[in-house]
Scaffold this motif. Structure first.
Motif, PDB file in Angstrom:
ATOM      1  N   ALA A 100     -22.897  58.226 -58.426  1.00 52.54           N
ATOM      2  CA  ALA A 100     -21.989  57.509 -59.323  1.00 52.54           C
ATOM      3  C   ALA A 100     -20.701  58.293 -59.565  1.00 52.54           C
ATOM      4  O   ALA A 100     -19.689  57.706 -59.965  1.00 52.54           O
ATOM      5  N   LEU A 101     -20.734  59.599 -59.346  1.00 57.41           N
ATOM      6  CA  LEU A 101     -19.548  60.440 -59.492  1.00 57.41           C
ATOM      7  C   LEU A 101     -18.996  60.877 -58.136  1.00 57.41           C
ATOM      8  O   LEU A 101     -18.219  61.816 -58.051  1.00 57.41           O
ATOM      9  N   GLY A 102     -19.421  60.197 -57.085  1.00 65.03           N
ATOM     10  CA  GLY A 102     -18.876  60.466 -55.769  1.00 65.03           C
ATOM     11  C   GLY A 102     -19.558  61.584 -55.013  1.00 65.03           C
ATOM     12  O   GLY A 102     -19.106  61.946 -53.918  1.00 65.03           O
ATOM     13  N   VAL A 103     -20.630  62.163 -55.550  1.00 62.14           N
ATOM     14  CA  VAL A 103     -21.333  63.229 -54.831  1.00 62.14           C
ATOM     15  C   VAL A 103     -22.143  62.588 -53.705  1.00 62.14           C
ATOM     16  O   VAL A 103     -22.981  61.719 -53.959  1.00 62.14           O
ATOM     17  N   SER A 159     -15.575  66.225 -56.141  1.00 61.31           N
ATOM     18  CA  SER A 159     -15.950  64.931 -55.575  1.00 61.31           C
ATOM     19  C   SER A 159     -14.862  63.939 -55.970  1.00 61.31           C
ATOM     20  O   SER A 159     -13.975  64.240 -56.765  1.00 61.31           O
ATOM     21  N   ARG A 160     -14.908  62.761 -55.371  1.00 67.58           N
ATOM     22  CA  ARG A 160     -13.882  61.754 -55.685  1.00 67.58           C
ATOM     23  C   ARG A 160     -14.557  60.397 -55.862  1.00 67.58           C
ATOM     24  O   ARG A 160     -15.382  59.983 -55.042  1.00 67.58           O
ATOM     25  N   GLU A 167     -14.630  67.483 -61.044  1.00 68.01           N
ATOM     26  CA  GLU A 167     -14.927  68.891 -60.849  1.00 68.01           C
ATOM     27  C   GLU A 167     -16.268  69.223 -61.484  1.00 68.01           C
ATOM     28  O   GLU A 167     -16.549  68.836 -62.620  1.00 68.01           O
ATOM     29  N   THR A 168     -17.101  69.946 -60.739  1.00 65.36           N
ATOM     30  CA  THR A 168     -18.391  70.396 -61.240  1.00 65.36           C
ATOM     31  C   THR A 168     -18.455  71.911 -61.138  1.00 65.36           C
ATOM     32  O   THR A 168     -18.345  72.465 -60.044  1.00 65.36           O
TER      33      THR A 168
END
Length: 235
Positions: A100-103, A159-160, A167-168
């Motif tokens: 859901a966060l692009g990962v 991720s995008r 940013e993680t």
């Protein structure tokens, strides 16, 4: 290292191999999203295939998940010693929520087998044709080279999703690398990511255990942290 934040996930990283290849920076840059710039070491961008076992994984203090295998393919980007994942193959379905966060998590059939002084990794993604077979023979501990440190001392992942960069933060204890001999390597993971076949033998490292690793909360960022590119041997 990134300043300590409240961890969302804690884990141990076990039986981990790093295989890294040099690429032309333009080749890697073409696969990055807007807002990210390929980092370089001695005028090359680098791509790393990393199979490992994840153990004692705890999300937000919940009971530990059963140990599972993971394999990621990543490159290195400017903006605070960061990585960009082309893919993360796992056998643990709950981690797919991070998509859901692009990962880019994918379910896969993965196996890590230790037999005598060799380690065999196998993997096959359940969708598409990405897979690999890798047999390595770890050696004695070895002091990390400058390139080794550049490849493994990374404290953020980007991720995008939904037009935003996310940013993680990532943290872990110092790791003790060992030399490793690659006896067998067959893989289509780089091809599935849109990369040309790597040339030459990879730079190979092995880590038996990192016992204290954590991942912090993901947050949106307008642009990566402004910083000059870290050029190996020229900082």
């Amino acid at each position: 290292m990134v300043a300590n934040r409240v961890p969302v996930l804690r884990a141990r990283w076990l039986t981990q191999t790093f295989l890294s290849w040099a690429y032309a920076p333009a080749t890697v840059q073409a696969l990055l999203p807007e807002g990210l710039v390929a980092d370089e070491f001695e005028d090359a961008a680098w791509v790393t295939l990393t199979p490992l076992l994840m153990a004692d994984v705890r999300v937000l203090g919940a009971p530990a998940l059963p140990a599972f295998a993971e394999t990621n393919l990543r490159t290195y980007v400017r903006g605070g010693d960061a990585v960009w994942f082309f893919s993360l193959d796992v056998t643990c379905p709950p981690l797919l929520a991070a998509r859901a966060l692009g990962v880019p998590y994918h379910l896969a059939d993965l196996r890590v087998r230790v037999s005598g002084d060799t380690v065999t990794y196998t993997g096959a993604r359940r969708t598409g044709d990405a897979g690999y077979r890798l047999v390595v023979r770890p050696g004695a501990p070895a002091g990390p080279t400058e390139l080794d440190g550049w490849l493994t001392s990374r404290w953020r992942a980007y991720s995008r999703r939904l037009g935003l960069l996310w940013e993680t933060p990532v943290g872990h204890e110092p790791w003790s690398p060992a030399a490793v001999v690659v006896e067998t390597l067959e893989q289509t993971v780089t091809k599935a990511a849109g990369l040309p076949a790597p040339r030459g033998r990879p730079v190979a490292l092995f880590s038996r255990s990192v016992d204290h690793a954590w991942v912090g909360a993901t947050r949106p960022v307008r642009t990566p942290y402004p910083s000059n590119p870290r050029q190996g041997g020229r900082t």
